[in-house]
Design a protein around this motif. Structure first.
Motif, PDB file in Angstrom:
ATOM      1  N   ALA A   1       1.550   1.111  -1.470  1.00 52.88           N
ATOM      2  CA  ALA A   1       2.588   1.947  -0.861  1.00 52.88           C
ATOM      3  C   ALA A   1       3.745   1.103  -0.320  1.00 52.88           C
ATOM      4  CB  ALA A   1       1.983   2.788   0.268  1.00 52.88           C
ATOM      5  N   GLY A   2       3.658  -0.214  -0.475  1.00 53.50           N
ATOM      6  CA  GLY A   2       4.716  -1.094   0.002  1.00 53.50           C
ATOM      7  C   GLY A   2       4.637  -1.420   1.482  1.00 53.50           C
ATOM      8  N   GLU A   3       3.528  -1.082   2.117  1.00 52.03           N
ATOM      9  CA  GLU A   3       3.340  -1.366   3.550  1.00 52.03           C
ATOM     10  C   GLU A   3       2.570  -2.688   3.677  1.00 52.03           C
ATOM     11  OE1 GLU A   3       2.367   2.019   6.119  1.00 52.03           O
ATOM     12  OE2 GLU A   3       2.440   3.262   4.294  1.00 52.03           O
ATOM     13  N   PHE A   4       3.281  -3.771   3.400  1.00 50.25           N
ATOM     14  CA  PHE A   4       2.629  -5.070   3.256  1.00 50.25           C
ATOM     15  C   PHE A   4       2.098  -5.629   4.568  1.00 50.25           C
ATOM     16  CE2 PHE A   4       5.650  -4.754  -0.313  1.00 50.25           C
ATOM     17  CZ  PHE A   4       4.705  -4.660  -1.321  1.00 50.25           C
ATOM     18  N   GLY A   5       2.760  -5.389   5.670  1.00 49.37           N
ATOM     19  CA  GLY A   5       2.251  -5.860   6.961  1.00 49.37           C
ATOM     20  C   GLY A   5       0.895  -5.262   7.275  1.00 49.37           C
ATOM     21  N   LYS A   6       0.779  -3.955   7.094  1.00 51.34           N
ATOM     22  CA  LYS A   6      -0.496  -3.271   7.334  1.00 51.34           C
ATOM     23  C   LYS A   6      -1.549  -3.734   6.326  1.00 51.34           C
ATOM     24  CE  LYS A   6       1.412   1.022   9.220  1.00 51.34           C
ATOM     25  NZ  LYS A   6       1.538   2.479   8.990  1.00 51.34           N
ATOM     26  N   ALA A   7      -1.129  -3.872   5.075  1.00 55.30           N
ATOM     27  CA  ALA A   7      -2.060  -4.293   4.025  1.00 55.30           C
ATOM     28  C   ALA A   7      -2.637  -5.665   4.339  1.00 55.30           C
ATOM     29  CB  ALA A   7      -1.353  -4.321   2.670  1.00 55.30           C
ATOM     30  N   LEU A   8      -1.775  -6.592   4.658  1.00 55.12           N
ATOM     31  CA  LEU A   8      -2.242  -7.956   4.889  1.00 55.12           C
ATOM     32  C   LEU A   8      -3.045  -8.071   6.176  1.00 55.12           C
ATOM     33  CD1 LEU A   8       0.837  -9.871   3.512  1.00 55.12           C
ATOM     34  CD2 LEU A   8      -1.442  -9.698   2.484  1.00 55.12           C
ATOM     35  N   ALA A   9      -2.757  -7.253   7.172  1.00 57.76           N
ATOM     36  CA  ALA A   9      -3.576  -7.260   8.386  1.00 57.76           C
ATOM     37  C   ALA A   9      -5.011  -6.870   8.047  1.00 57.76           C
ATOM     38  CB  ALA A   9      -2.988  -6.319   9.432  1.00 57.76           C
ATOM     39  N   ASP A  10      -5.186  -5.801   7.262  1.00 53.07           N
ATOM     40  CA  ASP A  10      -6.527  -5.376   6.849  1.00 53.07           C
ATOM     41  C   ASP A  10      -7.205  -6.426   5.983  1.00 53.07           C
ATOM     42  OD1 ASP A  10      -6.390  -2.956   8.181  1.00 53.07           O
ATOM     43  OD2 ASP A  10      -6.167  -1.738   6.366  1.00 53.07           O
ATOM     44  N   LEU A  11      -6.478  -6.923   5.015  1.00 49.98           N
ATOM     45  CA  LEU A  11      -7.081  -7.848   4.057  1.00 49.98           C
ATOM     46  C   LEU A  11      -7.377  -9.204   4.692  1.00 49.98           C
ATOM     47  CD1 LEU A  11      -4.899  -6.690   1.077  1.00 49.98           C
ATOM     48  CD2 LEU A  11      -7.344  -6.241   1.407  1.00 49.98           C
ATOM     49  N   ASP A  12      -6.525  -9.642   5.609  1.00 48.61           N
ATOM     50  CA  ASP A  12      -6.807 -10.887   6.328  1.00 48.61           C
ATOM     51  C   ASP A  12      -8.067 -10.747   7.182  1.00 48.61           C
ATOM     52  OD1 ASP A  12      -4.601 -12.164   5.214  1.00 48.61           O
ATOM     53  OD2 ASP A  12      -3.333 -11.929   6.996  1.00 48.61           O
ATOM     54  N   GLU A  13      -8.231  -9.594   7.837  1.00 51.93           N
ATOM     55  CA  GLU A  13      -9.450  -9.364   8.623  1.00 51.93           C
ATOM     56  C   GLU A  13     -10.681  -9.406   7.720  1.00 51.93           C
ATOM     57  OE1 GLU A  13     -11.796  -5.964  11.230  1.00 51.93           O
ATOM     58  OE2 GLU A  13      -9.610  -5.798  11.102  1.00 51.93           O
ATOM     59  N   ALA A  14     -10.567  -8.797   6.552  1.00 51.92           N
ATOM     60  CA  ALA A  14     -11.701  -8.781   5.623  1.00 51.92           C
ATOM     61  C   ALA A  14     -12.038 -10.190   5.153  1.00 51.92           C
ATOM     62  CB  ALA A  14     -11.396  -7.875   4.433  1.00 51.92           C
TER      63      ALA A  14
ATOM     64  N   VAL B   1      -9.317 -10.979  -3.773  1.00 54.77           N
ATOM     65  CA  VAL B   1      -8.568 -10.409  -4.902  1.00 54.77           C
ATOM     66  C   VAL B   1      -7.501  -9.442  -4.395  1.00 54.77           C
ATOM     67  CG1 VAL B   1      -8.749  -8.903  -6.927  1.00 54.77           C
ATOM     68  CG2 VAL B   1     -10.434 -10.724  -6.562  1.00 54.77           C
ATOM     69  N   ASN B   2      -7.890  -8.522  -3.512  1.00 60.46           N
ATOM     70  CA  ASN B   2      -6.922  -7.537  -3.008  1.00 60.46           C
ATOM     71  C   ASN B   2      -5.826  -8.214  -2.188  1.00 60.46           C
ATOM     72  OD1 ASN B   2      -8.409  -5.608  -4.297  1.00 60.46           O
ATOM     73  ND2 ASN B   2      -8.842  -4.392  -2.490  1.00 60.46           N
ATOM     74  N   ARG B   3      -6.172  -9.240  -1.422  1.00 63.36           N
ATOM     75  CA  ARG B   3      -5.142  -9.946  -0.654  1.00 63.36           C
ATOM     76  C   ARG B   3      -4.168 -10.642  -1.598  1.00 63.36           C
ATOM     77  NH1 ARG B   3      -6.313 -14.553   3.830  1.00 63.36           N
ATOM     78  NH2 ARG B   3      -7.000 -15.620   1.947  1.00 63.36           N
ATOM     79  N   GLY B   4      -4.681 -11.263  -2.644  1.00 71.73           N
ATOM     80  CA  GLY B   4      -3.802 -11.880  -3.630  1.00 71.73           C
ATOM     81  C   GLY B   4      -2.902 -10.858  -4.311  1.00 71.73           C
ATOM     82  N   TYR B   5      -3.462  -9.705  -4.613  1.00 75.20           N
ATOM     83  CA  TYR B   5      -2.688  -8.625  -5.238  1.00 75.20           C
ATOM     84  C   TYR B   5      -1.602  -8.152  -4.296  1.00 75.20           C
ATOM     85  CZ  TYR B   5      -1.786  -4.105  -7.493  1.00 75.20           C
ATOM     86  OH  TYR B   5      -1.182  -3.023  -8.102  1.00 75.20           O
ATOM     87  N   ALA B   6      -1.922  -8.023  -3.010  1.00 71.73           N
ATOM     88  CA  ALA B   6      -0.900  -7.598  -2.031  1.00 71.73           C
ATOM     89  C   ALA B   6       0.235  -8.603  -1.972  1.00 71.73           C
ATOM     90  CB  ALA B   6      -1.545  -7.416  -0.650  1.00 71.73           C
TER      91      ALA B   6
END
Length: 103
Positions: free
Chosen positions: A69-82, A94-99
């Motif tokens: 959805a283009g919400e990269f700050g939120k995406a990376l916060a979730d993926l970094d926690e994971a 993989v998902n963090r790299g994709y983001a």
């Protein structure tokens, strides 16, 4: 999944599964709502009961939805926690790299 959630609003398997279904159906807002509910029920540092999804599953799923959805700050916060909490879970990386690629 909706019937299961109506019967038990705390059914984490049904919440994360319906979230994925919404994502695949192109309904990101509904997917995020289910992933939000799932993550509230699976706090950091708490191991889920046997056979129930782990917190990282909701993080990588919601992170993917946010990234697409283009919400990269939120995406990376979730993926970094994971990635930090579960460094051996490949899909988190993989998902963090994709983001980052989408960004």
């Amino acid at each position: 999944f909706t019937a299961a959630i109506k019967g038990d609003a705390g059914d984490t398997f049904a919440l994360v599964s319906r979230g994925w279904a919404y994502h695949l159906l192109g309904k990101p807002a509904e997917a995020v709502k289910d992933f939000d509910a799932f993550l509230k029920l699976t706090p950091a540092g708490v191991r889920p009961p046997a056979g129930r999804p782990h917190r990282w599953e909701g993080l990588v799923a919601r992170g993917l939805v946010f990234a697409e959805a283009g919400e990269f700050g939120k995406a990376l916060a979730d993926l970094d926690e994971a990635v930090k909490g579960w460094p051996t879970v490949a899909i988190a990386h993989v998902n963090r790299g994709y983001a980052h690629e989408l960004k």
